[in-house]
Design a protein around this motif. Structure first.
Motif, mmCIF file in Angstrom:
data_model
loop_
_atom_site.group_PDB
_atom_site.id
_atom_site.type_symbol
_atom_site.label_atom_id
_atom_site.label_comp_id
_atom_site.label_asym_id
_atom_site.label_seq_id
_atom_site.Cartn_x
_atom_site.Cartn_y
_atom_site.Cartn_z
ATOM 1 N N THR A 1 10.986 35.830 91.458
ATOM 2 C CA THR A 1 9.591 35.929 91.010
ATOM 3 C C THR A 1 8.632 35.199 91.931
ATOM 4 O OG1 THR A 1 9.861 33.991 89.577
ATOM 5 C CG2 THR A 1 10.285 36.158 88.588
ATOM 6 N N ALA A 2 9.157 34.382 92.863
ATOM 7 C CA ALA A 2 8.293 33.601 93.753
ATOM 8 C C ALA A 2 8.134 34.235 95.130
ATOM 9 C CB ALA A 2 8.846 32.186 93.911
ATOM 10 N N ILE A 3 9.130 34.971 95.572
ATOM 11 C CA ILE A 3 9.117 35.563 96.906
ATOM 12 C C ILE A 3 9.284 37.070 96.792
ATOM 13 C CG2 ILE A 3 10.191 35.617 99.184
ATOM 14 C CD1 ILE A 3 8.950 32.938 98.600
ATOM 15 N N GLY A 4 8.249 37.806 97.176
ATOM 16 C CA GLY A 4 8.308 39.256 97.159
ATOM 17 C C GLY A 4 9.078 39.814 98.343
ATOM 18 N N PRO A 5 9.225 41.139 98.438
ATOM 19 C CA PRO A 5 10.078 41.760 99.461
ATOM 20 C C PRO A 5 9.479 41.843 100.853
ATOM 21 C CG PRO A 5 9.106 43.446 98.074
ATOM 22 C CD PRO A 5 8.714 42.129 97.469
ATOM 23 N N VAL A 6 8.170 41.695 100.998
ATOM 24 C CA VAL A 6 7.546 41.929 102.305
ATOM 25 C C VAL A 6 7.968 40.881 103.335
ATOM 26 C CG1 VAL A 6 5.361 42.094 103.552
ATOM 27 C CG2 VAL A 6 5.604 43.166 101.302
ATOM 28 N N GLN B 1 15.912 30.706 85.720
ATOM 29 C CA GLN B 1 16.783 29.540 85.712
ATOM 30 C C GLN B 1 17.338 29.305 84.316
ATOM 31 O OE1 GLN B 1 15.089 25.760 86.959
ATOM 32 N NE2 GLN B 1 16.950 25.256 88.079
ATOM 33 N N SER B 2 18.561 28.799 84.236
ATOM 34 C CA SER B 2 19.162 28.513 82.937
ATOM 35 C C SER B 2 18.527 27.270 82.329
ATOM 36 C CB SER B 2 20.670 28.300 83.082
ATOM 37 O OG SER B 2 20.939 27.036 83.670
ATOM 38 N N ALA B 3 18.660 27.125 81.013
ATOM 39 C CA ALA B 3 18.083 25.975 80.324
ATOM 40 C C ALA B 3 18.705 24.666 80.817
ATOM 41 C CB ALA B 3 18.272 26.119 78.816
ATOM 42 N N ASP B 4 20.021 24.661 81.001
ATOM 43 C CA ASP B 4 20.691 23.437 81.440
ATOM 44 C C ASP B 4 20.239 23.025 82.835
ATOM 45 O OD1 ASP B 4 22.083 23.213 79.086
ATOM 46 O OD2 ASP B 4 23.934 24.104 79.863
ATOM 47 N N GLU B 5 20.099 23.995 83.724
ATOM 48 C CA GLU B 5 19.716 23.662 85.087
ATOM 49 C C GLU B 5 18.234 23.290 85.187
ATOM 50 O OE1 GLU B 5 21.323 27.214 86.584
ATOM 51 O OE2 GLU B 5 23.353 26.377 86.718
ATOM 52 N N ALA B 6 17.396 23.904 84.345
ATOM 53 C CA ALA B 6 15.991 23.510 84.308
ATOM 54 C C ALA B 6 15.857 22.066 83.832
ATOM 55 C CB ALA B 6 15.200 24.452 83.406
ATOM 56 N N LYS B 7 16.625 21.692 82.823
ATOM 57 C CA LYS B 7 16.594 20.310 82.337
ATOM 58 C C LYS B 7 17.134 19.361 83.398
ATOM 59 C CE LYS B 7 17.096 21.637 77.470
ATOM 60 N NZ LYS B 7 18.011 21.663 76.302
ATOM 61 N N ARG C 1 9.160 25.944 80.768
ATOM 62 C CA ARG C 1 9.054 27.352 80.367
ATOM 63 C C ARG C 1 8.907 28.265 81.573
ATOM 64 N NH1 ARG C 1 5.940 24.585 76.667
ATOM 65 N NH2 ARG C 1 3.984 25.135 77.727
ATOM 66 N N VAL C 2 8.210 27.774 82.593
ATOM 67 C CA VAL C 2 8.046 28.572 83.814
ATOM 68 C C VAL C 2 9.393 28.767 84.505
ATOM 69 C CG1 VAL C 2 7.009 28.603 86.118
ATOM 70 C CG2 VAL C 2 5.653 27.862 84.148
ATOM 71 N N LEU C 3 10.195 27.717 84.561
ATOM 72 C CA LEU C 3 11.510 27.838 85.184
ATOM 73 C C LEU C 3 12.401 28.811 84.421
ATOM 74 C CD1 LEU C 3 12.288 24.152 86.228
ATOM 75 C CD2 LEU C 3 11.523 26.035 87.678
ATOM 76 N N LEU C 4 12.353 28.744 83.104
ATOM 77 C CA LEU C 4 13.141 29.690 82.307
ATOM 78 C C LEU C 4 12.685 31.119 82.572
ATOM 79 C CD1 LEU C 4 13.475 27.930 78.826
ATOM 80 C CD2 LEU C 4 15.051 27.864 80.768
ATOM 81 N N ILE D 1 5.077 19.180 85.640
ATOM 82 C CA ILE D 1 6.508 19.255 85.948
ATOM 83 C C ILE D 1 7.332 18.182 85.232
ATOM 84 C CG2 ILE D 1 6.048 20.312 88.187
ATOM 85 C CD1 ILE D 1 6.855 17.629 89.484
ATOM 86 N N ALA D 2 6.727 17.463 84.314
ATOM 87 C CA ALA D 2 7.492 16.550 83.466
ATOM 88 C C ALA D 2 8.438 17.363 82.577
ATOM 89 C CB ALA D 2 6.553 15.713 82.610
ATOM 90 N N PRO D 3 9.544 16.771 82.128
ATOM 91 C CA PRO D 3 10.527 17.524 81.339
ATOM 92 C C PRO D 3 9.948 18.204 80.102
ATOM 93 C CG PRO D 3 11.408 15.398 81.985
ATOM 94 C CD PRO D 3 9.973 15.388 82.372
ATOM 95 N N ASP D 4 8.923 17.614 79.518
ATOM 96 C CA ASP D 4 8.314 18.191 78.325
ATOM 97 C C ASP D 4 7.026 18.946 78.639
ATOM 98 O OD1 ASP D 4 6.995 15.927 79.095
ATOM 99 O OD2 ASP D 4 6.854 15.042 77.097
#
Length: 282
Positions: A232-237, A179-185, A172-175, A164-167
């Motif tokens: 993508t993390a929480i399904g509908p059930v 999530q937008s690039a600016d908000e992921a950064k 890539r997972v957040l994108l 989870i470090a910036p680099d």
């Protein structure tokens, strides 16, 4: 405090938490709880829209995120402690029962506090994450376990801090999650501080310390639950099952075409739903 003073910090058990207290000082008090890997800035688009509706927002940087509240032991991040942190904020601010809003892990804390100390909660709003019991059933009966793979991966030592470090791969997972690039950064840049990264990950590492009995309690305050079908993390059930665990007026809203990052991606819709929910129950 009397409730009419700005709250910039609060303390509990030797820890100091930072708080963003904004909006009309005499406005309807709403506590906003962020999720992982975010902090109080995740509400930056929603809060101003609520202020225009006469709402006062208090958004804390929670345990592990505030520099003065980063205990090292993972058991210090068990759900009961996270709930007590927010109870301390409400009590020290002198606000009485508040409208409690949480996204992601913040939603999990909000569900828990609404069941354990309902006298502190006027209404509950959960974004993305369903009631814990509904989530648990979804894990056992659907593809939710596959979607929650990272919860298992984060139990490992050391490696997740690098991920989870910036680099690291997390960007890539957040994108990929929407999530937008600016908000992921924005969210990953603070993780250069290893103590913050460890604190944030300890929310997951403390899951084994949760009390099973507390996870099945029903909520008995008016509740709004908002889920997005692009999550993508929480399904509908789990979201569909949540109504079974609310014994109070309940509203379920689905945001179509929106990712997991609801406060960043759909702030106008969130503010509209919150305005109707809060003012309708005040």
């Amino acid at each position: 405090m009397t409730g009419h003073e700005r709250v910039t910090t609060f303390t509990r058990d030797g820890l100091t938490f930072d708080v963003r207290d904004e909006g009309p000082i005499d406005g309807l008090p709403v506590v906003l709880l962020h999720g992982f890997p975010q902090d109080s800035r995740s509400w930056n688009k929603v809060a101003p829209l609520l202020h225009r509706r006469g709402v006062r927002t208090l958004a804390p940087d929670q345990r592990g995120y505030s520099p003065g509240a980063r205990p090292r032991a993972r058991w210090a991040y068990r759900m009961s402690e996270l709930q007590k942190d927010i109870a301390a904020l409400i009590e020290q601010a002198g606000l009485g029962p508040v409208h409690l809003v949480g996204h992601d892990w913040g939603a999990a804390v909000a569900w828990g506090l609404a069941t354990s100390q309902p006298e502190l909660v006027r209404t509950l709003t959960a974004l993305s994450v369903p009631h814990p019991a509904a989530f648990g059933r979804a894990v056992l009966t659907s593809r939710q376990l596959l979607k929650s793979w990272y919860m298992v991966a984060f139990q490992l030592p050391w490696i997740p801090e690098r991920v989870i470090a910036p680099d690291g791969p997390a960007y890539r997972v957040l994108l990929a999650s929407g999530q937008s690039a600016d908000e992921a950064k924005r969210d990953l840049e603070p993780m250069r501080d290893r103590s913050r990264a460890q604190g944030a990950l300890n929310w997951y590492r403390a899951i084994p310390f949760a009390s099973p009995g507390s996870l099945t309690d029903k909520v008995r305050v008016p509740t709004l639950f908002v889920w997005s079908d692009g999550d993508t993390a929480i399904g509908p059930v789990g979201p569909k099952l949540t109504a079974q665990f609310v014994d109070a007026p309940y509203t379920f809203e689905v945001l179509h075409g929106v990712s997991h990052w609801i406060p960043d991606e759909a702030p106008e819709r969130v503010a509209e739903l919150l305005g109707n929910h809060l003012l309708g129950q005040s």
